[in-house]
Design an enzyme around this catalytic site. Structure first.
Site, short mmCIF file in Angstrom:
data_model
loop_
_atom_site.label_atom_id
_atom_site.label_comp_id
_atom_site.label_asym_id
_atom_site.label_seq_id
_atom_site.Cartn_x
_atom_site.Cartn_y
_atom_site.Cartn_z
N VAL A 46 -34.39 32.04 -31.20
CA VAL A 46 -33.48 31.45 -32.01
C VAL A 46 -33.34 32.05 -33.45
O VAL A 46 -33.94 32.09 -34.39
CB VAL A 46 -33.95 30.10 -32.11
N ASN B 285 -30.36 33.28 -36.71
CA ASN B 285 -29.75 32.30 -37.99
C ASN B 285 -28.16 32.61 -36.99
O ASN B 285 -27.50 31.80 -37.46
CB ASN B 285 -29.75 33.04 -39.14
N THR B 286 -27.95 33.75 -36.19
CA THR B 286 -26.42 34.10 -35.77
C THR B 286 -26.58 33.43 -34.36
O THR B 286 -25.63 32.98 -33.82
CB THR B 286 -26.17 35.41 -36.25
N ASN B 287 -27.52 34.17 -33.45
CA ASN B 287 -27.49 34.08 -32.16
C ASN B 287 -28.86 33.40 -31.64
O ASN B 287 -29.93 33.86 -32.04
CB ASN B 287 -27.32 35.39 -31.52
N ILE B 288 -28.57 32.68 -30.59
CA ILE B 288 -29.90 32.24 -29.61
C ILE B 288 -30.00 33.28 -28.41
O ILE B 288 -28.99 33.43 -27.65
CB ILE B 288 -29.70 30.83 -29.22
N ALA C 110 -41.03 34.25 -37.13
CA ALA C 110 -41.56 34.18 -35.77
C ALA C 110 -40.97 35.25 -35.16
O ALA C 110 -41.71 36.06 -34.10
CB ALA C 110 -41.32 32.70 -34.89
N ASP C 111 -39.79 35.62 -35.22
CA ASP C 111 -39.24 37.02 -34.68
C ASP C 111 -39.80 38.17 -35.03
O ASP C 111 -40.01 38.93 -34.13
CB ASP C 111 -37.58 37.09 -34.99
N1 LIG Z 1 -18.89 44.50 -34.80
C1 LIG Z 1 -19.41 43.69 -35.83
N2 LIG Z 1 -18.73 43.58 -36.77
C2 LIG Z 1 -18.85 42.55 -37.63
N3 LIG Z 1 -19.90 41.95 -37.80
C3 LIG Z 1 -20.77 41.95 -36.65
C4 LIG Z 1 -20.66 42.89 -35.58
N4 LIG Z 1 -21.51 42.74 -34.67
C5 LIG Z 1 -22.50 41.91 -35.38
N5 LIG Z 1 -22.09 41.44 -36.58
C6 LIG Z 1 -22.68 40.35 -37.41
O1 LIG Z 1 -23.99 41.11 -37.82
C7 LIG Z 1 -24.81 40.08 -37.71
C8 LIG Z 1 -26.06 40.60 -36.89
O2 LIG Z 1 -25.54 40.40 -35.53
P1 LIG Z 1 -26.76 40.56 -34.38
O3 LIG Z 1 -26.11 40.29 -33.00
O4 LIG Z 1 -27.02 42.08 -34.50
O5 LIG Z 1 -27.99 39.82 -34.76
P2 LIG Z 1 -28.70 38.84 -34.16
O6 LIG Z 1 -29.78 39.27 -33.27
O7 LIG Z 1 -28.00 37.77 -33.19
O8 LIG Z 1 -29.35 38.04 -35.46
P3 LIG Z 1 -30.22 36.81 -35.33
O9 LIG Z 1 -31.44 37.17 -34.56
O10 LIG Z 1 -30.68 36.85 -37.01
O11 LIG Z 1 -29.52 35.54 -34.91
C9 LIG Z 1 -24.19 38.95 -37.27
O12 LIG Z 1 -23.98 37.99 -38.63
C10 LIG Z 1 -23.13 39.15 -36.59
O13 LIG Z 1 -22.07 38.28 -36.76
C1 LIG Z 2 -35.80 37.36 -42.10
C2 LIG Z 2 -35.33 36.47 -40.98
C3 LIG Z 2 -34.31 35.57 -41.38
C4 LIG Z 2 -35.09 37.47 -39.73
O1 LIG Z 2 -34.40 36.66 -38.77
C5 LIG Z 2 -36.59 35.78 -40.14
O2 LIG Z 2 -37.58 36.58 -39.83
C6 LIG Z 2 -37.10 34.55 -41.18
O3 LIG Z 2 -36.56 33.88 -41.77
N1 LIG Z 2 -38.21 35.10 -41.87
C7 LIG Z 2 -39.11 34.33 -43.01
C8 LIG Z 2 -39.36 34.85 -44.11
C9 LIG Z 2 -40.44 36.02 -43.83
O4 LIG Z 2 -40.53 36.77 -42.81
O5 LIG Z 2 -41.05 36.53 -44.81
K LIG Z 3 -33.33 38.83 -34.65
#
Ligand SMILES: Nc1ncnc2c1ncn2[C@@H]1O[C@H](COP(=O)(O)OP(=O)(O)OP(=O)(O)O)[C@@H](O)[C@H]1O
Ligand SMILES: CC(C)(CO)[C@@H](O)C(=O)NCCC(=O)O
Ligand SMILES: [K+]
EC number: 2.7.1.33
Length: 254
Positions: A7, A9-12, A108-109
């Protein structure tokens, strides 16, 4: 089979593993206001489309960096999979020696990425994860997690330009033909893509210098491929690193 869930902040991102084989994976938007049943409808449909019944899922493991939706997700897996999810955090055996000042503070990621990275690529190692934030993690030659760097993600960076400057549009994140952009969109694409690649190389080189090491450099996350092509330090793009880390941690707690 087991269900692994990251999970962000943008995608699960969800994945189903049969042994060490990832058989299915899906990406949902992280929606802070969605209810247990709204997520339940989504995952039930995905399972159905894949021909998977909830009873086939023996266990669930979860990494979450969005605390306000933890409760919803725990209930989701109790109700729709009939399982108590293992949650990456205190009480879980990761096998990772974490040398952060406060190990509970590490996302955790980042922990599961490090577990998978060490297992698959060895150490010393730098992992770059392009998510909402871009994270850099350094794992030393003994396999200890030392910490790293956190920078605004590519999406956040592009969005900030559009939000804060009246004449800058929302752009598609793709590579422009030249570094010297001759229109607004090309100039913004150049700044974001080449600037970001330079930032990655700069941080990786500084980490290498700080510890006098030559680490392997692995990238993951949605936009990793785009930046890796322009980076001089990223060796491998591994899109499944986080899911793989979750599977490994699940096995360590079996
Ligand atoms: N082609 C694009 N144009 C603009 N923004 C993008 C594009 N692709 C991804 N993003 C944005 O970049 C950010 C990272 O997306 P990505 O899918 O790489 O992350 P994620 O693994 O889902 O992130 P998280 O794990 O933090 O949820 C997101 O805010 C997404 O909306
Ligand atoms: C930095 C993010 C937002 C990346 O997903 C996440 O790993 C997170 O909220 N981490 C907590 C802060 C830290 O890792 O120090
Ligand atoms: K991530």
């Amino acid at each position: 089979m087991i269900l692994v869930v990251d999970v962000g902040n943008t995608n699960i991102v969800l994945g189903l593993y049969e042994g060490s084989n990832l058989t299915h994976h899906w990406r949902l938007s992280t929606n802070r206001s969605a209810t247990v049943d709204e997520y339940g409808v989504l995952i039930s449909n995905l399972f159905k489309l894949a021909g998977v019944r909830a009873e086939q899922i023996e266990g669930v493991i979860l990494s979450c960096v969005v605390p306000p939706i933890m409760g919803t997700l725990e209930k989701l897996f109790q109700t729709y999979v009939g399982k108590e999810a293992l949650v990456i955090g205190p009480g879980i055996k990761t096998g990772l020696n974490i040398r952060y000042e406060n190990p509970r503070e590490v996302g955790a990621d980042r922990i599961v990425n490090a577990v998978a990275g060490i297992e698959q690529y060895g150490a010393p190692l730098v992992i770059v994860d392009f998510g909402t934030a871009t994270t850099f993690d350094y794992i030393d030659g003994s396999g200890a997690y030392l910490g790293g760097a956190i920078v605004p993600g590519i999406g956040i960076s592009a969005e900030a330009l559009y939000q804060r400057a009246a004449k800058l549009p929302r752009i598609e994140l793709s590579k422009p033909k030249t570094v010297v952009g001759r229109n607004t969109v090309a100039a913004m694409q150049s700044g974001i893509i080449y600037g970001y690649a330079g930032q990655v190389d700069g941080i990786v080189r500084r980490i290498s210098k700080e510890f006098d090491v030559k680490p392997r450099v692995i990238a993951t996350g949605g936009l990793a491929e785009l930046i890796a092509g322009e980076s001089e330090t990223i060796e491998v793009v591994d899109a499944l690193l986080t899911l793989e880390g979750l599977r490994i941690v699940y096995e360590r707690n079996g």
